[in-house]
Enzyme design. Structure first.
Site, short mmCIF file in Angstrom:
data_model
loop_
_atom_site.label_atom_id
_atom_site.label_comp_id
_atom_site.label_asym_id
_atom_site.label_seq_id
_atom_site.Cartn_x
_atom_site.Cartn_y
_atom_site.Cartn_z
N HIS A 308 0.92 -1.31 0.30
CA HIS A 308 0.19 -0.20 -0.49
C HIS A 308 0.78 1.08 -0.09
O HIS A 308 1.82 1.73 0.47
CB HIS A 308 -0.98 0.12 1.35
N ASP A 366 -7.94 -5.27 0.06
CA ASP A 366 -8.26 -6.25 -1.28
C ASP A 366 -7.69 -7.76 -1.29
O ASP A 366 -8.62 -8.56 -1.73
CB ASP A 366 -7.40 -5.53 -2.47
C1 SDX Z 1 -6.09 0.03 -2.97
O1 SDX Z 1 -4.46 4.33 -2.00
C2 SDX Z 1 -5.01 4.38 -1.27
O2 SDX Z 1 -6.04 3.92 -0.17
C3 SDX Z 1 -6.11 2.53 -2.30
C4 SDX Z 1 -7.03 1.88 -1.47
C5 SDX Z 1 -8.90 2.34 -0.88
O3 SDX Z 1 -9.13 2.33 0.33
O4 SDX Z 1 -8.61 3.62 -2.13
O5 SDX Z 1 -6.13 1.64 -0.83
C6 SDX Z 1 -7.71 0.35 -2.89
O6 SDX Z 1 -5.62 0.46 -3.97
C7 SDX Z 1 -5.61 -1.06 -1.37
C8 SDX Z 1 -4.00 -1.51 -2.95
C9 SDX Z 1 -4.40 -2.70 -3.70
N1 SDX Z 1 -3.31 -2.48 -5.16
C10 SDX Z 1 -2.64 -3.83 -4.38
O7 SDX Z 1 -3.21 -5.20 -3.61
C11 SDX Z 1 -2.17 -4.73 -5.70
C12 SDX Z 1 -0.69 -4.71 -5.55
N2 SDX Z 1 0.01 -3.67 -5.01
C13 SDX Z 1 0.57 -3.39 -4.88
O8 SDX Z 1 0.75 -2.77 -6.92
C14 SDX Z 1 2.07 -1.90 -4.83
O9 SDX Z 1 1.72 -2.46 -3.35
C15 SDX Z 1 0.45 -0.30 -4.16
C16 SDX Z 1 0.20 -0.11 -6.55
C17 SDX Z 1 -0.15 -0.69 -3.58
C18 SDX Z 1 1.27 0.70 -4.03
O10 SDX Z 1 2.10 1.14 -4.92
P1 SDX Z 1 3.71 1.97 -4.61
O11 SDX Z 1 3.52 2.23 -3.40
O12 SDX Z 1 3.80 3.01 -5.52
O13 SDX Z 1 4.77 1.00 -4.03
P2 SDX Z 1 5.88 1.20 -4.72
O14 SDX Z 1 5.76 0.77 -6.24
O15 SDX Z 1 6.69 1.85 -4.43
O16 SDX Z 1 6.49 -0.66 -3.82
C19 SDX Z 1 7.56 -0.58 -3.17
C20 SDX Z 1 8.61 -2.25 -3.39
C21 SDX Z 1 8.62 -1.83 -4.36
O17 SDX Z 1 10.24 -2.73 -5.29
P3 SDX Z 1 11.13 -1.54 -5.31
O18 SDX Z 1 11.13 -0.61 -6.28
O19 SDX Z 1 11.41 -0.92 -4.20
O20 SDX Z 1 12.28 -2.74 -5.12
O21 SDX Z 1 7.59 -2.42 -2.84
C22 SDX Z 1 7.67 -4.11 -4.28
C23 SDX Z 1 7.51 -2.52 -5.13
O22 SDX Z 1 8.37 -3.81 -6.67
N3 SDX Z 1 6.12 -4.03 -3.90
C24 SDX Z 1 5.70 -5.52 -4.29
C25 SDX Z 1 4.25 -5.32 -4.13
N4 SDX Z 1 3.79 -4.69 -3.96
C26 SDX Z 1 5.42 -3.35 -3.72
N5 SDX Z 1 5.68 -6.82 -4.91
C27 SDX Z 1 6.14 -7.13 -4.42
N6 SDX Z 1 4.68 -7.84 -4.21
C28 SDX Z 1 3.72 -6.29 -4.27
N7 SDX Z 1 2.39 -6.49 -4.46
#
Ligand code: SDX
Length: 431
Positions: A308, A366
């Site tokens: 998140h 989710d």
């Molecule tokens: C919702 O914003 C809100 O409030 C949203 C929400 C709401 O109520 O409106 O809470 C609803 O959208 C919840 C999130 C649902 N999405 C998912 O579950 C999809 C999987 N999650 C990821 O796509 C990600 O965690 C996000 C999109 C949710 C957050 O993305 P960020 O903050 O941009 O995180 P990031 O991409 O910067 O990740 C930080 C690191 C990265 O690695 P590095 O580049 O630092 O090496 O963590 C890794 C990412 O690759 N990472 C993950 C991961 N999520 C982040 N690695 C593996 N699996 C994951 N799920």
């Protein structure tokens, strides 16, 4: 506006700027950079707005480190345990919990607006039966501005109020119609004798051929899911609604824009993607293979339902949802649900794994919701529409706040331009 707390000095070349600092009720201070470009001739650079407060708001507060979510100051855990979705709608819209009479009046108004204009039934018939219900919802909600002209003038507070009630009241009807249309069953009209969540279940699962009695336990679980998804500060879809609203677009168009944004798998589409991922994993012994994929920088695969932007501790909604999943499956007599087993084992393994611990990746809202919705009889394609119908009150409350904010102006970010410098056109024979 929040309380001023002095200023920060910024020196750019020979220019020194004083940037005011404001303190919120709770949370980080903010640096007011509104005059930065005019006085310092520089932009800030913040793709994804990870360090940007786009507005001031009194509606929802999230503390990502503490795993705290407050709707108008009330903790989500208390509301999920003691309130109900329509009461939360009142709280989000008007800022205070309603008195008994205020709740009766509000519920009556919403109940009396649950039907849609009869001609909207024909509107659905233009879609293919196999269209994703989110595509249908985006289209039909946007089309509401073609049916409810008397509540599209955003300058009129009464029309804003009517549009808000219409959206909250009709979105479950539209979501249910999108579902019925996708399975070739006739639309079911709302029933005023049912509560908000029960009415939605009835419109989804009743058929003309026999009576459908709403199971109060399922209705309660549905109502809790709605409350947990109702609002969430300035997330991507809420920011979309605010940006659309900042141009003066009508509320129905703004909410349609929010639905479109929510559809993405990184946002509200994650609940569908998460259940599909759990099904693909299939059994507990295949979990390590997927954990490795999620950690592999060369593999675009991510654990859906994990991570998140704000929560760097547990998502309080996921905790409530997990408890609800156990309760609903037990009550439905669904034991040994393989998907739930995989989900719990995946969570356990991930939360012990250095990669997830170091990046503070926890299950989000989710991760468990799909398991409950599937147990209730919904296909995965209906998971995000249910998120959208639940979040409609949050979008509407944030839109109303934005339209009424004297500080607000049309949203128009700038950019860091890295394209070609000025150059002259060349004729095709010279290229
Ligand atoms: C919702 O914003 C809100 O409030 C949203 C929400 C709401 O109520 O409106 O809470 C609803 O959208 C919840 C999130 C649902 N999405 C998912 O579950 C999809 C999987 N999650 C990821 O796509 C990600 O965690 C996000 C999109 C949710 C957050 O993305 P960020 O903050 O941009 O995180 P990031 O991409 O910067 O990740 C930080 C690191 C990265 O690695 P590095 O580049 O630092 O090496 O963590 C890794 C990412 O690759 N990472 C993950 C991961 N999520 C982040 N690695 C593996 N699996 C994951 N799920």
């Amino acid at each position: 506006m929040a309380e001023s707390k002095g200023s920060a000095q910024l020196t750019i070349g020979n220019t020194s700027l004083d940037l005011p600092i404001y303190s919120p009720t709770v949370g980080p201070d903010v640096l007011d950079i509104r005059k930065l470009y005019a006085q310092g001739d520089v932009f800030t650079y913040d793709p994804g707005f990870t360090s940007t407060a786009a507005c001031s708001s009194t509606i929802t507060y999230i503390d990502g480190d503490k795993g705290e979510l407050l709707y108008r100051g009330y903790p989500i855990e208390q509301l999920a345990a003691q309130s109900h979705h329509l009461e939360v709608c009142y709280l989000l819209l008007y800022g205070e919990l309603p008195s008994a009479q205020q709740m009766i009046d509000f519920e009556t108004r919403v109940t009396r607006h649950t039907m849609v204009h009869e001609q909207m039934h024909n509107f659905f018939r233009g879609f293919r039966r196999d269209a994703h219900p989110m595509a249908t919802m985006v289209g039909v909600v946007g089309a509401m501005s073609a049916f409810y002209h008397d509540s599209t003038d955003i300058e009129d507070p009464w029309q804003r109020e009517v549009a808000a009630i219409r959206l909250i009241a009709k979105i479950p009807t539209i979501a249910a119609m999108a579902y019925k249309y996708s399975i070739g069953q006739p639309f079911v009209y709302p029933k005023n004798s049912l509560d908000y969540a029960g009415n939605f279940l009835h419109m989804c699962f009743a058929v003309p051929a026999e009576d459908y009695v709403v199971d109060p336990i399922l209705a309660k679980a549905m109502d809790r899911i709605m409350m947990l998804h109702a609002d969430h500060e300035q997330n991507a879809s809420t920011s979309t609604v605010r940006l659309a609203g900042s141009s003066g677009a009508n509320p129905f168009a703004c909410i349609a824009a929010g639905i479109a944004c929510l559809w993405g798998p990184a946002h509200g589409g994650a609940n569908q993607a998460c259940l599909e991922m759990l099904r693909e994993i299939g059994t507990v012994d295949r979990i390590p293979e997927y954990i490795a994929k999620a950690k592999d920088k060369n593999d675009p695969f991510r654990l859906m339902g994990f991570g998140h932007r704000v929560y760097k501790n547990f998502d309080p909604r996921a905790k409530v949802m997990k408890e609800s999943a156990d309760e609903v499956l037990e009550l439905l007599g669904i034991h040994d649900n393989e998907t739930l087993k995989v989900a719990k084992e995946l969570e356990r393994i991930a939360l012990e794994d250095e990669y997830f611990v170091s990046k503070k990746l926890y299950p989000n809202v989710d991760f468990y919701s799909g398991i409950i919705l599937e147990a209730m009889g919904f296909p995965t394609a209906m998971f995000t529409p249910i998120f959208a119908l639940s979040r409609t009150v949050g979008w509407v409350a944030q839109w109303k706040e934005m339209v009424g904010d004297s500080d607000q102006k049309i949203g128009r970010p700038r950019q860091l331009y890295t394209g070609a410098p000025r150059r002259d056109y060349s004729d095709v024979e010279n290229r």
